[in-house]
Design an enzyme around this catalytic site. Structure first.
Site, PDB file in Angstrom:
ATOM      1  CB  VAL A 176       3.404  -0.589   2.067  1.00  6.70           C
ATOM      2  CG1 VAL A 176       2.301   0.248   2.695  1.00  6.70           C
ATOM      3  CG2 VAL A 176       4.039  -1.527   3.101  1.00  6.70           C
ATOM      4  CG  LEU A 177      -1.121   1.177   0.852  1.00  7.26           C
ATOM      5  CD1 LEU A 177      -2.101   2.219   0.377  1.00  7.26           C
ATOM      6  CD2 LEU A 177      -1.438   0.795   2.296  1.00  7.26           C
ATOM      7  CB  VAL A 180      -1.792   0.604  -4.606  1.00  3.58           C
ATOM      8  CG1 VAL A 180      -1.147   1.560  -5.607  1.00  3.58           C
ATOM      9  CG2 VAL A 180      -3.234   1.015  -4.336  1.00  3.58           C
ATOM     10  CB  CYS A 181       2.836  -0.523  -3.680  1.00  2.00           C
ATOM     11  SG  CYS A 181       2.381   1.197  -3.396  1.00  2.00           S
ATOM     12  CB  VAL A 182       1.524  -5.777  -3.411  1.00  2.00           C
ATOM     13  CG1 VAL A 182       1.673  -7.274  -3.673  1.00  2.00           C
ATOM     14  CG2 VAL A 182       2.423  -5.357  -2.257  1.00  2.00           C
TER      15      VAL A 182
END
Length: 271
Positions: A176-177, A180-182
């Site tokens: 998540v998110l 961004v984070c992925v």
């Protein structure tokens, strides 16, 4: 923007003449155009209503060479990124119960297949909050990297070192998110030569538009998109290896599959 692949020789001029048709454009003389077969329906009225010689239409080359590299339980690692109690409240492209189930399904399959699993969080002391506690309960011995502030987990040296220490080259990423984070660590891992598989239903974001934009960006770069059940199936390869084990994993997170396994078990002869 016209949905065409156009060579330098093609000229399209805006027109308001009644005899010209085709979305307000006409073809200039001597035009040479290259177009996908699916665009021929669009070109037909243009070609029919121009006095210029019929342009040369060429099919775009197709990439026919593909190597199917399957996920391997001997070469895959799982990265669970920023599944935090605060951040999960931002997820709107799945219902809360559905998203929680998908995250735990991925965590469970990582345990079932004995895949190295790395957990990381971002700025826990802030509004993002701590990691979802059930993940740590499933993986109490997993490498855990609380990042002090790096948004892209790949910018954290300890995180990258932990991944490389596993010796695995196939990375299953969820978080998540999504955009961004992925996406950021997924693209960074690709750049360093890893095979990257994003588990889409264990990753969440604000809305479907944002989700599809992130998926498109990653897929265009070479990331493979899968859901958790596809991951489990590709890792397992053959039902005969462990019917009960895989059946328990699937039925624990898919009510419909629970009915299937219950029916199967009821029909088996008692030994």
């Amino acid at each position: 923007m016209l949905p065409l692949a156009v060579e330098a020789g093609l000229k399209l001029a805006p027109t308001h003449k009644t005899e010209d048709v085709g979305r307000g454009f006409s073809l200039a003389k001597g035009a040479n155009l290259k177009v996908c077969p699916t665009e021929l329906n669009f070109l037909t009225p243009l070609l029919r209503n121009t006095n210029s010689p019929k342009p040369t239409v060429k099919e775009l080359p197709m990439n026919t060479k593909y190597t199917y590299r399957r996920l391997s339980k001997d070469n895959a690692a799982v990265l669970l990124i920023d599944h935090q109690s605060g951040l999960v409240n931002l997820v709107q492209d799945y219902s809360p119960n559905e998203f929680r189930n998908n995250i735990l399904a991925l965590a469970d399959l990582a345990k079932y297949f004995k895949l190295p699993t790395i957990l990381t969080t971002s700025f826990e002391e802030g509004p993002n909050g701590p990691i979802v506690p059930e993940i740590k309960e499933i993986h109490p011995e997993a490498t855990y990297i609380p990042r002090p502030g790096q948004i892209n987990a790949w910018d954290n040296e300890d995180f990258v070192k932990a991944i490389k220490t596993t010796g695995r080259k196939q990375l299953l990423i969820a978080g998540v998110l999504t955009e961004v984070c992925v996406a950021f660590p997924a693209l960074s891992a690709l750049e360093e030569g890893f095979e990257v598989f994003v588990v889409t239903d264990a990753s969440g974001t604000f809305n479907e538009a944002t989700r599809y934009a992130a998926w498109t960006r990653m897929a265009a770069a070479g990331v493979q998109l899968m859901n958790w059940m596809a991951v489990a199936s590709e890792l397992h390869r053959d039902w005969r290896k462990d019917i009960e084990g895989l059946g328990k994993l699937l039925s624990s997170h898919l009510p419909a599959y629970r009915n299937l396994i219950t029916s199967y078990s009821a029909k088996r002869p008692v030994t």
